[in-house]
Motif scaffolding. Structure first.
Motif: not given
Length: 62
Positions: A39-47, A49-62
């Motif tokens: 779907e074009g969404q940036i995802i963090k997938e932990y070891h 199996g937990q999957v968390i969408p990345v929001t603009g607030q999560d990014s230090p470069h936003a």
């Protein structure tokens, strides 16, 4: 044209293998991988199996 199709298939296989290797490394190091889903969404997938969408607030470069 057939040669191009073979190259594309080989490239797709390498991309998949690279992702699989990243997941193994994340599990071994108890960390996560980051990727863009279908779907074009940036995802963090932990070891674990937990999957968390990345929001603009999560990014230090936003």
């Amino acid at each position: 044209m057939v040669r191009l199709m073979d190259q594309i298939k080989d490239l797709q296989k390498l991309i998949k293998l690279t992702g699989d290797r990243a997941k193994l490394d994340a599990k071994a190091n108890e960390t996560y991988i980051v990727y863009k889903n279908a779907e074009g969404q940036i995802i963090k997938e932990y070891h674990d199996g937990q999957v968390i969408p990345v929001t603009g607030q999560d990014s230090p470069h936003a």
